[in-house]
Design a protein around this motif. Structure first.
Motif, short mmCIF file in Angstrom:
data_model
loop_
_atom_site.label_atom_id
_atom_site.label_comp_id
_atom_site.label_asym_id
_atom_site.label_seq_id
_atom_site.Cartn_x
_atom_site.Cartn_y
_atom_site.Cartn_z
N GLY A 78 10.57 -4.38 5.10
CA GLY A 78 10.36 -5.11 6.34
C GLY A 78 8.91 -5.56 6.46
N LEU A 79 7.98 -4.62 6.16
CA LEU A 79 6.56 -4.96 6.22
C LEU A 79 6.21 -6.04 5.21
N LEU A 80 6.78 -5.91 3.98
CA LEU A 80 6.42 -6.85 2.92
C LEU A 80 6.99 -8.23 3.19
N ALA A 81 8.17 -8.27 3.82
CA ALA A 81 8.81 -9.57 4.04
C ALA A 81 8.06 -10.37 5.10
N GLY A 82 7.38 -9.64 5.99
CA GLY A 82 6.60 -10.35 7.00
C GLY A 82 7.49 -10.99 8.05
N MET A 117 7.75 -12.24 -1.66
CA MET A 117 6.81 -11.16 -1.34
C MET A 117 5.57 -11.24 -2.23
N ARG A 118 5.79 -11.59 -3.51
CA ARG A 118 4.65 -11.68 -4.43
C ARG A 118 3.67 -12.75 -3.95
N LEU A 119 4.24 -13.84 -3.41
CA LEU A 119 3.38 -14.95 -3.00
C LEU A 119 2.55 -14.59 -1.78
N HIS A 120 3.14 -13.83 -0.85
CA HIS A 120 2.43 -13.51 0.40
C HIS A 120 2.10 -12.03 0.40
N ALA A 121 0.96 -11.68 -0.19
CA ALA A 121 0.55 -10.27 -0.15
C ALA A 121 0.17 -9.94 1.29
N PRO A 122 0.60 -8.78 1.80
CA PRO A 122 0.29 -8.43 3.19
C PRO A 122 -1.20 -8.13 3.35
N PRO A 131 -4.60 -5.96 4.22
CA PRO A 131 -4.88 -4.61 3.71
C PRO A 131 -4.27 -3.50 4.54
N LEU A 132 -4.36 -3.60 5.86
CA LEU A 132 -3.86 -2.52 6.70
C LEU A 132 -2.35 -2.33 6.49
N LEU A 133 -1.64 -3.47 6.55
CA LEU A 133 -0.19 -3.39 6.38
C LEU A 133 0.15 -2.93 4.97
N ALA A 134 -0.63 -3.39 3.98
CA ALA A 134 -0.36 -2.99 2.61
C ALA A 134 -0.51 -1.47 2.48
N GLY A 135 -1.56 -0.92 3.16
CA GLY A 135 -1.74 0.54 3.12
C GLY A 135 -0.56 1.25 3.73
N LEU A 136 -0.08 0.72 4.87
CA LEU A 136 1.08 1.32 5.53
C LEU A 136 2.29 1.25 4.61
N ALA A 137 2.45 0.09 3.97
CA ALA A 137 3.60 -0.06 3.06
C ALA A 137 3.49 0.93 1.90
N LEU A 138 2.26 1.18 1.42
CA LEU A 138 2.09 2.15 0.34
C LEU A 138 2.55 3.53 0.79
N MET A 139 2.15 3.95 1.99
CA MET A 139 2.55 5.27 2.45
C MET A 139 4.07 5.35 2.59
N LEU A 140 4.66 4.27 3.10
CA LEU A 140 6.12 4.28 3.25
C LEU A 140 6.80 4.32 1.88
N THR A 141 6.25 3.59 0.92
CA THR A 141 6.83 3.64 -0.42
C THR A 141 6.72 5.03 -1.01
N LEU A 142 5.55 5.66 -0.79
CA LEU A 142 5.38 7.02 -1.30
C LEU A 142 6.45 7.93 -0.70
#
Lengths: 320, 671
Positions: free
Chosen positions: B183-187, B197-202, B204-215
């Motif tokens: 959801g976060l990555l799709a924007g 998703m590759r084209l639109h990198a989120p 930094p803050l959202l990317a960090g959140l997405a990392l934690m959720l992926t973990l």
């Protein structure tokens, strides 16, 4: 010509470590005996013991498996190969690149793996106690050893022993706190890994604190001889390791003439004699620890090595 | 030319086998047929993916099916990364299916296993192939539910239904986390295809959140501490070939999810990401193996050991992230190659060990190590295969486990190139933890192998054990041989991984096959090199020479006699060291801190006739601190909400009305 010389040196090294290992142990025993005001066995006694054991028949426990019979040879082979890869009198050995320092430690780990399994094979309580304690000691000694390798490798930019030795001989080393810490840690680990006095007693038998002797309790004859020889080799290996990293003077560099290896040989003999004497003095001057003090003792090595590595990262100019 | 479409056809075949299994359940040969077909399809998939990767992964191949969300369809793609993981999945699936041809015949209720097994395989393959969030999640859930059904196959056995329940909870939690990640990555635009998703990198803050959720999402499936709780419950509960797949392969699919999202979709890496991943990985490695050392159940022990290996893989991935964040492409390639190599290795030896545990369970009718012993005499070939697996997992040269751990150490040793201060302190400590985990693994494997296979039998069933069937042996020996080959010739594996490393790290390790004598040289020969082939040659030659010389010139006489045992005659088999007593020194050294371990000794005084008692208490602190409070809270809330069940119709209607009004208000305010 160069290839032949390298091959010759590599072969000479393999035979040399095999030939010298019992002598070193004989020397340590002899010095220990003199320090306790005994006359002690002759220097060549370990050779005689080995030959005597080899010619005796093997008495196998009834339920001993093939693993029990194969293990001594595997342990011996792994230790021998590891010992042959540590530069003794010359660097740049023919096959020194086939295993770096991490691989040498892992080879010794393989030997220990089989020794611990062999201790459990017959299914006696003594074998189990020895194996269980051996792996406990190893689980602390091995990380300490790897951390020592880290600090050396970070300084020399290499885990190859030949390169490390060359680096240690070069004037760019200087005095470093990290090296002192690594040496301290390595000495502690070497004493523990060889089952020497504060951790284990190589001369005991029938004592509940024993480790190595408990694992090989069921062995006899040629199997025992091979295991003893592997044990002698391991002591020699650690001495050569300490000598080649911290006292690298006299090592013949790669591509030198005939004289340098000969000088290296002399220097190596001297280093072993001094090292053996120091070990004997250390062993006679301390008492054996309880087995559960050993983790604290090894913890010191682990912390020293870790601090040494961290110091390298923190100190300015520690790493080029 | 291998295309994604071809692979999808193979996956469809797996689903077809599943349907076939349902229709032929009553037939006696159904299990042989189903597993045989599964093995054939897995072999085909393995061959296709292997050809693709060895050909250097020539450009990704796409396929779009008119399923799923109408505006994107179901997208699938074959690229280097998915090809590598397809190899891992199908190698495991091939071995497990061959094993199951023999093992499945002993299955009491094949109807509970056969239809789900091919579906589970299909699910794992689809996850790796999926190229949009929707099909990824559907395949992910398919995989989870398939494996859940297999865990519940023997649901009447004690503890299995609880295992299934915990697994289901954790799987839902993981899927929810992944859903939120996507959801976060799709924007806000809702670009659910991975390409978008590759084209639109989120940011930094959202990317960090997405990392934690992926973990959380991928980590809970892979068994990252503290989300590992379900693994040691569920993996042992499943039939052994499924345990092998779950531990050896499904955890790797989770790692694939992590790599795909973090390395591919999340945009440029940041330094703190790697700190988080490294700390989690190192903690997982050490805690996992310490937990493993405390287990007496053979399969549960192996499951905890999986947790440890996942930790090692995450250490490699964390290092790769760190190097990538600092734009050190070569070092990142080294770390990523080490991690992926370990993924492959772990899939091999862990599948092998679980299969061995299954064979032992079948022969000795127990999973309790303390009731085994002496199996080396009764099951020689199983013993040989398991010995190879144990050596490999302990990281002993010249087997494959050592090669990948050695590469990870080399990656740690290039860390001085990192500029970030936090990493400068962290990476050496992580290296130390890795060494500690490796040393403890050797201890744990000596314990498990020694207690189960060596010594004297501790129970009548173990004394009467018989060698397992030929199919199972073939699968185990095949994997053991692979462990040896990958360990002796690691250069070829590293070369095959080069396209994957280029895709993930932006560079790859120097080509290894050209090195003299087939040694591996990560950076330069003066720095470090290792040659498994020569080490194997030297060791076997010296051993053979020594044995020959001694037998020829000294003595070859052998006499059998009772064990010496320091002169104690006829001690019973129960006086041997057991699994618990073997672990006692380590429990004493590490356990006080990690497990609050205590030894309770009840020694009767002089003259008392009662027996002395000894009890070792080991507590699972993670469960107590993290899971137990959640369970209590859920229980509390559920009990409170229970009252809602007994209201009158009037109150229900008014509640529905209020909910409607509330929703309308939310809509009015927000839109």
């Amino acid at each position: 010509m160069c290839l032949i010389r390298d091959l010759a040196i590599q072969g000479a090294q393999m035979l040399l470590v095999l030939a010298l290992a019992p002598l070193l142990t004989g020397w340590v025993r002899r010095v220990k005996a003199r320090l306790t005001r005994r006359r002690g066995p002759p220097l060549l006694q370990p050779y005689r013991d080995l030959w005597r054991l080899m010619r005796k028949e093997v008495v196998l426990a009834e339920n001993a498996s093939w693993l029990f019979r194969a293990a001594p040879y595997l342990i011996f082979a792994a230790t021998w190969v590891a010992a042959a890869l540590v530069p003794t009198f010359a660097t740049g050995l023919m096959f020194s690149w086939s295993a770096d320092l991490i691989a040498i430690i892992a080879l010794l780990g393989s030997a220990r793996f089989f020794l611990a399994l062999a201790g459990m094979d017959v299914g006696t309580a003594f074998g189990g106690i020895g194996s269980s304690r051996e792996v406990m000691i190893a689980s602390l000694a091995e990380p300490a050893m790897v951390m020592i390798v880290f600090s050396l490798a970070l300084l020399a930019h290499s885990t190859q022993l030949s390169t490390v030795a060359d680096f240690m001989r070069s004037p760019s080393v200087g005095l470093r706190v990290t090296l002192a810490m690594a040496l301290g840690a390595l000495l502690i680990v070497a004493v523990a890994e060889n089952g020497r006095v504060p951790v284990d007693n190589p001369a005991t038998h029938l004592e509940l604190t024993m480790v190595h002797e408990a694992m090989v309790l069921e062995y006899s004859g040629r199997h025992l001889a091979v295991l003893e020889l592997a044990n002698f080799l391991k002591l020699l290996l650690y001495m050569s390791l300490i000598a080649c990293v911290f006292v690298p003077w006299g090592l013949a560099p790669a591509g030198s003439g005939l004289l340098a290896p000969l000088l290296g040989l002399l220097a190596y003999g001297g280093k072993l004699a001094v090292g053996g004497t120091l070990l004997a003095v250390f062993e006679t001057s301390v008492a054996k620890m309880r087995v559960f003090r050993a983790p604290e003792y090894l913890g010191v090595a682990l912390m020293l090595a870790l601090l040494g590595t961290l110091l390298l990262f923190v100190s300015r100019g520690g790493l080029r | 030319m291998v295309t994604a479409a071809t692979l999808l056809v193979c996956v469809a075949l797996l689903l077809g086998i599943s349907a076939l299994a349902v229709t032929t359940l009553r037939w006696r040969g159904a299990s042989t047929l189903v597993y045989g077909l599964c093995a054939a399809v897995a072999l085909a998939l393995l061959g296709l993916a292997g050809t693709f990767l060895i050909a250097g992964a020539p450009g990704p191949s796409d396929a779009v099916l008119p399923l799923g969300l109408p505006w994107i369809g179901a997208r699938f793609r074959l690229d280097a990364l998915s090809a590598f993981f397809l190899i891992v999945v199908n190698l495991g699936a091939l071995a497990a299916s061959v094993y199951a041809v023999g093992y499945g015949r002993r299955e009491a209720e094949p109807g509970r296993v056969l239809p789900f097994y091919p579906a589970f395989l299909a699910g794992m393959n689809l996850v790796v192939l999926a190229d949009d969030a929707f099909s990824f999640l559907v395949a992910w859930e398919f995989m989870s539910l398939g494996s859940w059904a297999l865990v519940m196959a023997h649901h009447r056995e004690e503890g299995n239904s609880r295992a299934g329940y915990v697994y289901l909870l954790m799987a839902s939690f993981g899927a929810l986390s992944l859903l939120l990640t996507f959801g976060l990555l799709a924007g806000p635009a809702g670009g659910y295809a991975f390409d978008q998703m590759r084209l639109h990198a989120p940011p930094p803050l959202l990317a960090g959140l997405a990392l934690m959720l992926t973990l959380m999402g991928a980590g809970s499936k892979a068994g990252l501490v503290p989300l590992h709780a379900w693994l040691p419950l569920a993996h042992p509960a499943a039939p052994s070939h499924v345990s092998a797949l779950m531990s050896g392969v499904m955890t790797k699919v989770a790692i694939y999810a992590f790599i795909r999202i973090v390395f591919d979709l999340l945009g440029p890496a940041q330094v703190w990401w790697s700190v988080v991943v490294l700390v989690l990985g190192a903690g997982t490695a050490v805690l996992g193996i310490l937990y493993a050392l405390m287990q007496n159940d053979l399969k549960r022990f192996l499951a905890y050991s999986t947790v440890e290996n996942v930790g090692i893989i995450f250490i490699g991935l964390g290092l790769a992230l760190a190097f990538r964040a600092q734009h050190l492409a070569l070092a990142a390639a080294l770390a990523v190659t080490a991690a992926l190599f370990h993924v492959l290795n772990h899939a091999m030896f862990k599948s092998l060990l679980f299969m061995g545990a299954g064979a032992v369970q079948g022969a000795a009718a127990t999973r309790d190590m303390d009731r085994m012993g002496g199996l080396i005499g009764r099951m020689p070939l199983t013993t040989l295969a398991v010995l190879a697996g144990s050596m490999a997992i302990s990281g002993l040269p010249p087997l494959n486990g050592f090669a990948s751990e050695w590469l990870t150490f080399q990656a740690v040793l290039v860390s001085p190139q990192l500029a970030a201060t936090a990493l400068k302190f962290l990476v050496p400590a992580v290296g130390g933890m890795l060494a500690l985990a490796a040393a403890l693994t050797a201890a744990a494997m000596v314990r498990a192998f020694g207690v189960a296979f060596l010594g004297r039998p501790r129970s009548p069933a173990a004394a009467a054990a018989a060698e397992t069937d030929r199919w199972s042996l073939a699968a185990m020996l095949f994997l053991a041989a692979l462990c040896l080959v990958a360990g002796v010739l690691p250069g070829f594996v590293i070369d095959a991984l080069a396209p994957v490393a280029s895709a993930l790290a932006g560079g790859h390790m120097p080509q290894q096959a050209r090195q003299p004598w087939l040694s591996i040289v990560p950076i330069a020969e003066s720095r470090s090199s290792y040659n498994g082939l020569l080490v194997l040659g030297f060791v076997s030659m010296s051993a053979a020479l020594a044995a020959l010389a001694i037998h020829r010139f000294a003595s070859r006489a052998v006499r059998r006699a009772p064990a010496w045992d320091c002169g104690f005659p006829d001690a019973g088999p129960m006086t041997q060291y057991s699994a618990s007593s073997f672990a006692q020194p380590i429990r004493r050294v590490f356990g006080g801190f990690v497990f609050a371990a205590r030894d309770v000794v009840d020694m009767p005084g002089p003259g008392e006739m009662r027996p002395a008692r000894f009890k070792a208490v080991v507590r699972d602190r993670i469960w107590e601190i993290l899971y137990a409070p959640i369970a209590v809270a859920v229980d509390f809330i559920a009990r409170r909400l229970n009252r809602l069940q007994f209201l009158t119709i009037r109150v229900y209607l008014s509640l529905v009305f209020l909910a409607l009004v509330g929703l309308l208000l939310v809509l009015a305010v927000c839109v």
